[in-house]
Each structure stands twice: as C-alpha cells, then as structure tokens.
Write a protein that holds these residues in place. Structure first.
Motif, PDB file in Angstrom:
ATOM      1  N   GLN A 213       0.855  -1.225   0.036  1.00 54.86           N
ATOM      2  CA  GLN A 213      -0.070   0.013   0.183  1.00 54.86           C
ATOM      3  C   GLN A 213       0.879   1.199  -0.033  1.00 54.86           C
ATOM      4  O   GLN A 213       0.397   2.236  -0.687  1.00 54.86           O
ATOM      5  N   ASP A 214       2.074   1.296   0.627  1.00 59.48           N
ATOM      6  CA  ASP A 214       3.118   2.295   0.670  1.00 59.48           C
ATOM      7  C   ASP A 214       3.712   2.532  -0.841  1.00 59.48           C
ATOM      8  O   ASP A 214       3.815   3.726  -0.935  1.00 59.48           O
ATOM      9  N   VAL A 215       3.913   1.512  -1.665  1.00 58.29           N
ATOM     10  CA  VAL A 215       4.497   1.627  -2.981  1.00 58.29           C
ATOM     11  C   VAL A 215       3.245   2.323  -3.599  1.00 58.29           C
ATOM     12  O   VAL A 215       3.617   3.254  -4.403  1.00 58.29           O
ATOM     13  N   ILE A 216       1.877   1.853  -3.610  1.00 60.90           N
ATOM     14  CA  ILE A 216       0.772   2.381  -4.442  1.00 60.90           C
ATOM     15  C   ILE A 216       0.905   3.937  -4.007  1.00 60.90           C
ATOM     16  O   ILE A 216       0.547   4.781  -4.953  1.00 60.90           O
ATOM     17  N   SER A 217       0.643   4.242  -2.723  1.00 60.97           N
ATOM     18  CA  SER A 217       0.619   5.745  -2.060  1.00 60.97           C
ATOM     19  C   SER A 217       1.755   6.517  -2.701  1.00 60.97           C
ATOM     20  O   SER A 217       1.646   7.587  -3.280  1.00 60.97           O
ATOM     21  N   THR A 218       3.093   6.015  -3.038  1.00 65.62           N
ATOM     22  CA  THR A 218       4.316   6.653  -3.134  1.00 65.62           C
ATOM     23  C   THR A 218       3.884   6.878  -4.687  1.00 65.62           C
ATOM     24  O   THR A 218       3.953   8.178  -5.281  1.00 65.62           O
ATOM     25  N   PHE A 219       3.688   5.940  -5.467  1.00 65.95           N
ATOM     26  CA  PHE A 219       3.300   6.046  -6.779  1.00 65.95           C
ATOM     27  C   PHE A 219       2.191   7.087  -7.223  1.00 65.95           C
ATOM     28  O   PHE A 219       2.240   8.043  -8.064  1.00 65.95           O
ATOM     29  N   GLN A 220       1.189   7.026  -6.475  1.00 68.12           N
ATOM     30  CA  GLN A 220       0.182   7.968  -6.602  1.00 68.12           C
ATOM     31  C   GLN A 220       0.476   9.673  -6.536  1.00 68.12           C
ATOM     32  O   GLN A 220       0.350  10.591  -7.192  1.00 68.12           O
ATOM     33  N   GLN A 221       1.529   9.815  -5.455  1.00 72.97           N
ATOM     34  CA  GLN A 221       1.975  11.285  -5.289  1.00 72.97           C
ATOM     35  C   GLN A 221       3.154  11.302  -6.342  1.00 72.97           C
ATOM     36  O   GLN A 221       3.187  12.595  -6.912  1.00 72.97           O
ATOM     37  N   ILE A 222       3.823  10.588  -6.921  1.00 77.51           N
ATOM     38  CA  ILE A 222       4.732  10.645  -8.052  1.00 77.51           C
ATOM     39  C   ILE A 222       3.907  11.131  -9.243  1.00 77.51           C
ATOM     40  O   ILE A 222       4.175  11.769 -10.057  1.00 77.51           O
ATOM     41  N   ARG A 223       2.965  10.629  -9.609  1.00 74.11           N
ATOM     42  CA  ARG A 223       1.793  10.419 -10.739  1.00 74.11           C
ATOM     43  C   ARG A 223       1.329  11.943 -10.873  1.00 74.11           C
ATOM     44  O   ARG A 223       0.952  12.441 -11.787  1.00 74.11           O
ATOM     45  N   GLU A 224       1.094  12.542  -9.600  1.00 73.95           N
ATOM     46  CA  GLU A 224       0.684  13.882  -9.624  1.00 73.95           C
ATOM     47  C   GLU A 224       1.724  14.908 -10.069  1.00 73.95           C
ATOM     48  O   GLU A 224       1.387  15.972 -10.538  1.00 73.95           O
ATOM     49  N   GLU A 225       2.877  14.238 -10.054  1.00 77.62           N
ATOM     50  CA  GLU A 225       4.223  15.326 -10.844  1.00 77.62           C
ATOM     51  C   GLU A 225       4.630  14.980 -12.298  1.00 77.62           C
ATOM     52  O   GLU A 225       5.016  15.929 -12.902  1.00 77.62           O
ATOM     53  N   ILE A 226       4.495  13.847 -12.491  1.00 81.83           N
ATOM     54  CA  ILE A 226       5.034  13.329 -13.666  1.00 81.83           C
ATOM     55  C   ILE A 226       4.459  12.009 -14.284  1.00 81.83           C
ATOM     56  O   ILE A 226       3.781  11.377 -13.502  1.00 81.83           O
ATOM     57  N   SER A 227       4.570  11.825 -15.587  1.00 86.03           N
ATOM     58  CA  SER A 227       3.747  10.853 -16.066  1.00 86.03           C
ATOM     59  C   SER A 227       4.690   9.512 -15.994  1.00 86.03           C
ATOM     60  O   SER A 227       5.676   9.287 -16.210  1.00 86.03           O
ATOM     61  N   ALA A 228       3.927   8.437 -15.368  1.00 86.98           N
ATOM     62  CA  ALA A 228       4.533   7.349 -14.916  1.00 86.98           C
ATOM     63  C   ALA A 228       3.668   6.238 -14.990  1.00 86.98           C
ATOM     64  O   ALA A 228       2.557   6.377 -14.832  1.00 86.98           O
ATOM     65  N   LYS A 229       4.467   4.845 -14.985  1.00 84.94           N
ATOM     66  CA  LYS A 229       3.442   3.690 -14.838  1.00 84.94           C
ATOM     67  C   LYS A 229       3.991   2.718 -13.557  1.00 84.94           C
ATOM     68  O   LYS A 229       5.238   3.050 -13.621  1.00 84.94           O
ATOM     69  N   LEU A 230       3.215   2.117 -12.818  1.00 83.27           N
ATOM     70  CA  LEU A 230       3.712   1.207 -11.886  1.00 83.27           C
ATOM     71  C   LEU A 230       3.657  -0.168 -12.296  1.00 83.27           C
ATOM     72  O   LEU A 230       2.390  -0.550 -12.515  1.00 83.27           O
ATOM     73  N   LEU A 231       4.559  -1.008 -12.274  1.00 83.67           N
ATOM     74  CA  LEU A 231       4.559  -2.427 -12.691  1.00 83.67           C
ATOM     75  C   LEU A 231       4.553  -2.915 -11.072  1.00 83.67           C
ATOM     76  O   LEU A 231       5.662  -2.978 -10.229  1.00 83.67           O
ATOM     77  N   LEU A 232       3.586  -3.837 -10.654  1.00 83.28           N
ATOM     78  CA  LEU A 232       3.486  -4.611  -9.596  1.00 83.28           C
ATOM     79  C   LEU A 232       3.610  -6.160 -10.017  1.00 83.28           C
ATOM     80  O   LEU A 232       2.778  -6.694 -10.764  1.00 83.28           O
ATOM     81  N   VAL A 233       4.678  -6.557  -9.539  1.00 85.61           N
ATOM     82  CA  VAL A 233       4.960  -8.010 -10.046  1.00 85.61           C
ATOM     83  C   VAL A 233       5.034  -9.025  -8.855  1.00 85.61           C
ATOM     84  O   VAL A 233       5.747  -8.647  -7.735  1.00 85.61           O
ATOM     85  N   GLY A 234       4.348 -10.036  -8.730  1.00 89.07           N
ATOM     86  CA  GLY A 234       4.347 -11.137  -7.945  1.00 89.07           C
ATOM     87  C   GLY A 234       2.912 -11.492  -7.423  1.00 89.07           C
ATOM     88  O   GLY A 234       1.953 -10.725  -8.001  1.00 89.07           O
ATOM     89  N   ASP A 235       2.794 -12.386  -6.589  1.00 83.23           N
ATOM     90  CA  ASP A 235       1.330 -12.491  -5.916  1.00 83.23           C
ATOM     91  C   ASP A 235       1.565 -13.120  -4.666  1.00 83.23           C
ATOM     92  O   ASP A 235       2.617 -13.334  -4.098  1.00 83.23           O
ATOM     93  N   GLY A 236       0.393 -12.926  -3.816  1.00 83.09           N
ATOM     94  CA  GLY A 236       0.411 -13.358  -2.534  1.00 83.09           C
ATOM     95  C   GLY A 236      -0.740 -12.729  -1.643  1.00 83.09           C
ATOM     96  O   GLY A 236      -1.790 -12.328  -2.342  1.00 83.09           O
ATOM     97  N   PRO A 237      -0.824 -12.823  -0.342  1.00 79.71           N
ATOM     98  CA  PRO A 237      -1.816 -12.510   0.349  1.00 79.71           C
ATOM     99  C   PRO A 237      -2.766 -11.285   0.287  1.00 79.71           C
ATOM    100  O   PRO A 237      -3.910 -11.027   0.529  1.00 79.71           O
ATOM    101  N   GLU A 238      -1.962 -10.283  -0.086  1.00 80.41           N
ATOM    102  CA  GLU A 238      -2.486  -8.740  -0.224  1.00 80.41           C
ATOM    103  C   GLU A 238      -2.911  -8.480  -1.559  1.00 80.41           C
ATOM    104  O   GLU A 238      -3.278  -7.332  -1.865  1.00 80.41           O
ATOM    105  N   TYR A 239      -2.647  -9.155  -2.456  1.00 84.51           N
ATOM    106  CA  TYR A 239      -2.960  -8.850  -3.800  1.00 84.51           C
ATOM    107  C   TYR A 239      -4.056  -8.411  -4.075  1.00 84.51           C
ATOM    108  O   TYR A 239      -4.257  -7.329  -4.590  1.00 84.51           O
ATOM    109  N   SER A 240      -5.318  -9.020  -3.714  1.00 83.92           N
ATOM    110  CA  SER A 240      -6.532  -8.703  -4.055  1.00 83.92           C
ATOM    111  C   SER A 240      -7.022  -7.517  -3.385  1.00 83.92           C
ATOM    112  O   SER A 240      -7.716  -6.417  -3.857  1.00 83.92           O
ATOM    113  N   GLU A 241      -6.570  -7.091  -2.017  1.00 86.70           N
ATOM    114  CA  GLU A 241      -6.558  -5.775  -1.336  1.00 86.70           C
ATOM    115  C   GLU A 241      -5.948  -4.685  -2.209  1.00 86.70           C
ATOM    116  O   GLU A 241      -6.669  -3.634  -2.355  1.00 86.70           O
TER     117      GLU A 241
END
Ligand code: GMT
Length: 375
Positions: A213-241
């Motif tokens: 969730q902190d990775v996503i929140s960091t990305f959200q703030q980066i996106r407010e400044e620059i154009s970017a994509k986030l790749l989330l690689v892997g799977d596990g218990p928190e995936y669907s949340e």
C-alpha cells in the motif's frame, strides 16, 4: 572431491534462490552438491554432473493426523550424509531445517558439519513466537557455523532469540550473467507504456510485511508530478486488497498487476526505479536484482535495506511509511536525466563491488574449508 548437502525451501523466495545459485556455482568449482528438498528447487535450471537431487518423500499413514515432514526430512538428510559421506550440510532457514539437520547429524554415522544460514523471517517473524524461540535458539547454537545475510539480521537474532554464538555475515548475491540490463523496448510497447512515461517497479510476494500500500501511495504522489506507470510483479495474500486499493484511488490505468513472472530481468530492463517499502526485510534480494540491471532503488530504513542501497548514490532510504519523502526523492530522480543515469551506473558499480557473486561464494567456501579442516 568435497561433498556439500543443501536444504532450502524449493519454492519461490530469496532464500531458495540463494541456496540454489550457491549450489550451482559450487558445482562449477568442482564441489559435489546434493540438494535435499521436498521438490526440485525452482531455480535449479542447469544440468551439471556434480549436482544431485534427493527428494524427501512423505508417507501418508492414517495414524498421523499431520504427516511428519520434518522427521522425514531429518531421516533423508541422515541417509544422504551416510551414503554420500557429506562433508558439510548447509541449511537455509533455521526452522525447521537447522533442527532437522542437527537430528540428522545425531542419527548419521558419518561425521558432518552443519552450516545454517539465517535469511530473515525465520528470526524476525518466527523468533517472536514463544513456541518456536527455544527451538530456533537450539538450532543456531548446535550448528557448527551460522551465517546471516546482513549485519542487521545478526543484531536482531541476538536480541530476539538471545543467542551468544558467533554469526558470520555473508551478503547475498545475484547471478550477474542472468541479471543484466537487456534491450527490451518492445516490452514497453506491449504494455502500452508511452515514450514519455517513466516506469516504476515493485516485486514481492505481496505479504503484509512488504507494505505494498505504501508503494501504491508513493506512486500516486509521483503521478501527480510526472507521467509514469507502476508495474506490480508477484502474487500473495495482499494481492486482491491492493487491486481494490488501486481501483479506489482511480489509478487502474497506470498500475499494471503482472502477477508472478519468470523473466523479471526483461521487466527490470524497462524500469527506471524500484520501490521496496517493507516493514521487515533482512536484506532485500530484489534490490540487488534491480541494481544489477542498472535500476536505482528507494527503500525503507528497515533491516538490511540500508546495507544494500547507498543513500544518495544508488538510491534513497526513507523512514517506514514516509511515502511523501519517497515520492519527493523519486520525482527528483526521475525528472533529472543526468542524475538518473548517474544513479543507474552507481547501482551497477555498487552491486559489482560489494556483492560480486564470486567473492560471496568464496566466503562460503572459506567457511566450509575452515570447518572441514577443524578435524
Ligand atoms: O521476503 C520474503 O518474504 C521471502 C524470504 C525468504 O525466505 O526467501 O526472504 C528473506 O530472505 C531473502 C534472502 O536472503 C532476503 O533477501 C529477504 O529480505 C528476506 N525477507 C525478509 O526478511 C522479510
């Protein structure tokens, strides 16, 4: 020819990767390697005449409510120690592998030395559990030598498990031939990443400790400044949340959930920055994998992460949960092409200087030799 037994978790995970790569590199150096595991280690992808695999078989007797895997493992270890006359049995992860190895040494007739490598969650998670603490301590104390993957993990082991034994730090490494930046421009196109977009990547097993969730929140703030994509690689218990969180934040178009992937070097090769915002991380092998592919990293001031990322050189270190600072550093780096290039070069140099595979393997060989020559 010296003979080494290796036990590790054969499925995904950094500890299994290190154990398997170490075995393969030792085989190249003329050691006879015997993997003793419940299934073929997933990274064992090369045929070599010096590598053998002994599968732990479980019999399902109706009297057992739970089939006793640990005893079956200890029995197999004892069998292999005697049949193959192993010099060293090197187990990765204290629970249950170190305990099984000690039991196997008691059962076997041939003298063998036990080396235990601590990887992290065996101490930082299991070490808190009172029902396991004494066992972990026993496993560490009775091993002939113990290594840990970072200084931070040594400190934590001493604090949490209360052991007084010498623990050698031997850092992790990557197979440089595999983890190298490739030309993978077509992959950018396949994922619909436009030329002006920066690519940020996170790779993990999506356990709570990874704080995705902190990775996503960091990305959200980066996106407010620059154009970017986030790749989330892997799977596990928190995936669907995390999937739901991304939709809720309206980021679905710019966050790509890629699930488990085999060829992460291709994905790292199109990435500009890696984020690892964990609350527990004894080392962070994924950081080395990224740096070896010339990707700078931002990580938390947790466990071994500051031993891997050089703050302001190959990336940045932030406090746990400080997504604002992480985003500020990311924007500073991604907006400055010259700085980004410098950090990418530093990342590669840093990984080659401090974590060079041949140097790390040599440290294990020296440790084995010391134990073998103790006779
Ligand atoms: O991180 C995980 O969840 C997997 C775990 C494992 O058992 O493979 O990783 C641990 O060992 C790796 C290899 O030494 C380290 O790079 C990881 O930092 C460590 N994980 C934790 O400490 C949470």
């Amino acid at each position: 020819m010296k003979k080494i037994g290796i036990t590790c978790y054969p499925t995904v995970g950094g500890s299994g990767i290190i154990a398997t790569e170490l075995g393969m590199m030792m085989a190249e150096k003329g050691y006879e390697i015997h993997f003793i595991t419940s299934s073929l280690p997933f990274r064992l992808n090369r045929v070599h005449s010096n590598i053998y695999y002994h599968e732990v078989e479980l019999n399902h007797y109706p009297v057992f409510q739970y089939p006793p895997f640990d005893l079956a493992l200890a029995n197999k270890m004892a069998e292999v120690i005697d049949q193959e006359k192993l010099d060293i049995l090197h187990v990765h992860y204290a629970m249950p592998h170190a305990i099984c190895a000690i039991l196997a040494k008691d059962i076997a007739k041939h003298d063998v030395k036990i080396v235990t490598t601590l990887h992290g969650t065996d101490i930082t998670v299991l070490g808190i559990d009172h029902s396991l603490k004494k066992m972990i301590r026993h496993g560490i104390e009775q091993s002939d030598a113990v290594t840990a993957v970072s200084y931070s993990l040594v400190e934590q082991t001493k604090e949490m498990v209360g052991v007084d034994k010498a623990i050698h730090v031997i850092y992790n490494f990557v197979n440089e031939a595999e983890y190298t930046k490739k030309y993978a421009h077509s992959i950018r196109e396949q994922y619909g990443i436009t030329p002006d977009e920066k690519v940020i990547i996170h790779i993990s097993n999506f356990r709570k400790v990874k704080c995705v969730q902190d990775v996503i929140s960091t990305f959200q703030q980066i996106r407010e400044e620059i154009s970017a994509k986030l790749l989330l690689v892997g799977d596990g218990p928190e995936y669907s949340e995390m999937y739901q969180l991304v939709s809720k934040l309206g980021l679905a178009d710019s966050v790509l959930f890629l699930g488990k992937q085999k060829n992460v070097t291709d994905l790292l090769s199109i990435s500009d920055l890696k984020l690892l915002m964990s609350e527990k991380e004894s080392f962070g092998l994924v950081l080395l994998e990224a740096m070896s592919c010339e990707v700078p990293c931002i990580g938390t001031n947790i466990g071994g992460i500051p031993e891997v990322i050089k703050h302001h050189e190959s990336g940045f270190i932030v406090d746990l949960g400080d997504t604002e600072q992480a985003a500020a550093y990311a924007v500073e780096l991604l907006q400055n092409e010259q700085l980004l290039q410098q950090f990418s070069e530093n990342a590669l140099t840093h990984v080659r200087n401090l974590f060079y595979s041949q140097d790390i393997v040599k440290q294990y060989i020296d440790l084995y030799d010391e134990l073998i020559n103790e006779h």
